[in-house]
Design a protein around this motif. Structure first.
Motif, PDB file in Angstrom:
ATOM      1  N   LEU A 145      87.466  78.243  15.038  1.00 12.58           N
ATOM      2  CA  LEU A 145      86.158  77.600  14.953  1.00 12.58           C
ATOM      3  C   LEU A 145      85.655  77.131  13.615  1.00 12.58           C
ATOM      4  CD1 LEU A 145      84.538  76.332  17.099  1.00 12.58           C
ATOM      5  CD2 LEU A 145      82.944  78.175  16.938  1.00 12.58           C
ATOM      6  N   VAL A 152      85.977  68.869  10.696  1.00 13.65           N
ATOM      7  CA  VAL A 152      85.360  67.858  11.400  1.00 13.65           C
ATOM      8  C   VAL A 152      84.107  67.239  10.655  1.00 13.65           C
ATOM      9  CG1 VAL A 152      83.886  67.170  13.335  1.00 13.65           C
ATOM     10  CG2 VAL A 152      85.896  68.382  13.842  1.00 13.65           C
ATOM     11  N   GLU A 156      83.981  63.606   9.072  1.00 14.18           N
ATOM     12  CA  GLU A 156      82.819  62.589   9.362  1.00 14.18           C
ATOM     13  C   GLU A 156      82.068  62.121   8.136  1.00 14.18           C
ATOM     14  OE1 GLU A 156      81.411  61.604  12.173  1.00 14.18           O
ATOM     15  OE2 GLU A 156      82.240  62.471  13.924  1.00 14.18           O
TER      16      GLU A 156
ATOM     17  N   ILE B 162      86.592  74.007  22.506  1.00 12.73           N
ATOM     18  CA  ILE B 162      85.803  73.638  21.143  1.00 12.73           C
ATOM     19  C   ILE B 162      85.459  72.500  21.071  1.00 12.73           C
ATOM     20  CG2 ILE B 162      86.662  73.973  18.722  1.00 12.73           C
ATOM     21  CD1 ILE B 162      88.425  76.196  19.131  1.00 12.73           C
ATOM     22  N   TYR B 165      82.035  71.845  22.855  1.00 13.01           N
ATOM     23  CA  TYR B 165      80.982  72.505  22.118  1.00 13.01           C
ATOM     24  C   TYR B 165      80.588  71.739  20.680  1.00 13.01           C
ATOM     25  CZ  TYR B 165      79.180  75.756  18.614  1.00 13.01           C
ATOM     26  OH  TYR B 165      78.431  76.415  17.596  1.00 13.01           O
ATOM     27  N   MET B 166      81.767  71.245  20.118  1.00  4.50           N
ATOM     28  CA  MET B 166      81.192  70.460  18.965  1.00  4.50           C
ATOM     29  C   MET B 166      80.632  69.252  19.402  1.00  4.50           C
ATOM     30  SD  MET B 166      84.002  70.479  16.182  1.00  4.50           S
ATOM     31  CE  MET B 166      84.873  72.095  15.648  1.00  4.50           C
ATOM     32  N   LEU B 171      77.984  67.831  16.268  1.00  2.00           N
ATOM     33  CA  LEU B 171      78.903  68.088  15.436  1.00  2.00           C
ATOM     34  C   LEU B 171      79.956  66.823  15.136  1.00  2.00           C
ATOM     35  CD1 LEU B 171      78.338  70.748  13.591  1.00  2.00           C
ATOM     36  CD2 LEU B 171      81.036  71.013  13.586  1.00  2.00           C
ATOM     37  N   MET B 172      80.333  66.590  16.387  1.00  3.35           N
ATOM     38  CA  MET B 172      81.370  65.332  16.638  1.00  3.35           C
ATOM     39  C   MET B 172      80.823  64.468  17.492  1.00  3.35           C
ATOM     40  SD  MET B 172      85.324  66.468  17.413  1.00  3.35           S
ATOM     41  CE  MET B 172      85.303  66.847  19.278  1.00  3.35           C
ATOM     42  N   LYS B 173      80.871  63.066  17.111  1.00  6.25           N
ATOM     43  CA  LYS B 173      80.445  62.157  17.809  1.00  6.25           C
ATOM     44  C   LYS B 173      81.358  61.426  18.998  1.00  6.25           C
ATOM     45  CE  LYS B 173      77.333  61.790  14.569  1.00  6.25           C
ATOM     46  NZ  LYS B 173      77.702  62.636  13.256  1.00  6.25           N
TER      47      LYS B 173
END
Lengths: 201, 173
Positions: A145, A152, A156, B162, B165-166, B171-173
């Protein structure tokens, strides 16, 4: 100190080639002086190299030490390239298509430090105890994690920066001026390759 | 144009991260002299986990292929040629699988990652053995393949949990 890519990348390639085709320790040793600024990483790496040499000589498999040398050389070269190569000069060679490669060079040190530190501290923090208790899923998640959040986030942010700056029609000036320091670096790479090819080195 | 840019940047970052993490893990576990089983165990799962999350983060047609291609280039740049071909092939196979199943969701993630793990793992074991002049016979090869499929499926499950969750945490689009 930033070196022009036109000479730095071939020099790095020669050192990489020297490491790939010969069992000589010269390429690995030649990359170490440049990492003086990264003391903790350098210490870790020297420790790993020493442990590997000791373990392999105990197991009577010292011929495999060449692989440790190679790994160390390649890792060091990526860090060197990230620290010392003048980035706009890479675009002088490749044009806009070289941008993903430059992206890779930029984030190599960050990902290396995040992943080595996470796995290094896992034992102190008792995360490896989860493995002994059989909690496989939470073990891998605890390790992966932090690394993945970083990956990530980087992806981004980079995409946003790219869209705002380069994609907005930025003009890339091709910078091809070579100085004395660059020529020295190029000669250094050639010297390392030549030295490694001498049999008894 | 915008979508293609996002695709290649994400593919580059995830491929580089997956590649680098291998070196980082070996550095971290060796330096602390942790159990000898830890290093290969982590090296088989965490790089694949990063790629699995990468497939889901990109979530576009061609994402798996891009990741396979950039991983192949990275391996070629460091003279690991037998991994170059396997990464390229694994990327293509995963792209086919994702074309049928999509990229996100439990079923898609488990199967896509299993396919990539199979392509990368089983093929590289076979080619690596060929380098040592040993052609792996059918039964152990099938055994290896099943192990890699199981490992890939497990990693795909981790990847899905994971990435969900993101996505939920923004956090992630």
């Amino acid at each position: 100190m930033k070196v022009n890519a036109v000479l730095a990348l071939p020099a790095a390639l020669m050192i990489a080639l020297a490491a790939a085709i010969t069992p000589s320790p010269v390429p690995m040793i030649s990359t170490i002086p440049f990492l003086i600024g990264r003391k903790r990483f350098l210490l870790l790496e020297l420790l790993v190299i020493a442990l590997s040499a000791f373990a392999l000589s105990e197991l009577d498999r010292f011929s495999l030490f060449a692989y440790t040398e190679r790994t160390a050389t390649f890792v060091n070269l990526y860090l060197l390239a990230s620290d010392y190569v003048d980035r706009p000069s890479i675009l002088a060679i490749t044009g806009k298509a070289g941008l993903p490669l430059i992206v890779g060079l930029n984030y190599f040190p960050l990902f290396l430090s995040v992943s080595s530190e996470v796995t290094f501290y896992a034992r102190i923090r008792g995360i490896t105890n989860e493995l002994k208790k059989g909690k496989f899923v939470s073990f891998f998640q605890s390790l992966a994690l932090p690394i993945l959040v970083e990956v990530v986030r980087v992806a981004e942010n980079l995409y946003m920066a790219y869209s705002l700056k380069v994609y907005g029609g930025g003009v890339i000036k091709r910078k091809l001026r070579v100085t004395g320091a660059d020529a020295l670096f190029g000669a250094y790479g050639a010297l390392v390759l030549w030295l490694s090819l001498i049999p008894h080195f | 144009m915008d979508e293609k840019v996002r695709l290649w940047i994400f593919a580059a970052i995830f491929s580089v991260a997956s590649y680098v993490v291998s070196a980082g893990i070996s550095l971290g576990t060796a330096a602390y002299a942790a159990s000898i089983f830890l290093d290969p165990l982590l090296n088989l799962t965490i790089p694949l986990l990063i790629l699995s999350v990468g497939f889901q983060a990109i979530n576009k047609r061609g994402g798996a292929f891009a990741i396979g291609l950039i991983s192949a280039v990275l391996f070629a740049l460091t003279f690991l040629f037998f991994l170059t071909a396997t990464a390229f092939v694994a990327g293509i196979l995963t792209e086919v699988s994702a074309y049928l199943l999509g990229y996100r969701g439990m079923k898609a993630s488990v199967i896509n990652t299993a396919v990539y793990g199979l392509g990368e793992g089983a093929l590289s074991v076979y080619i690596g053995a060929l380098f040592l002049h040993y052609a792996v016979p059918i039964l152990p090869f099938v055994g290896f393949s099943l192990v890699f499929v199981a490992l890939g499926a497990f990693v795909g499950y981790l990847g899905q949990s994971i990435s969900s969750y993101m996505i939920k945490s923004g956090l992630m689009k």
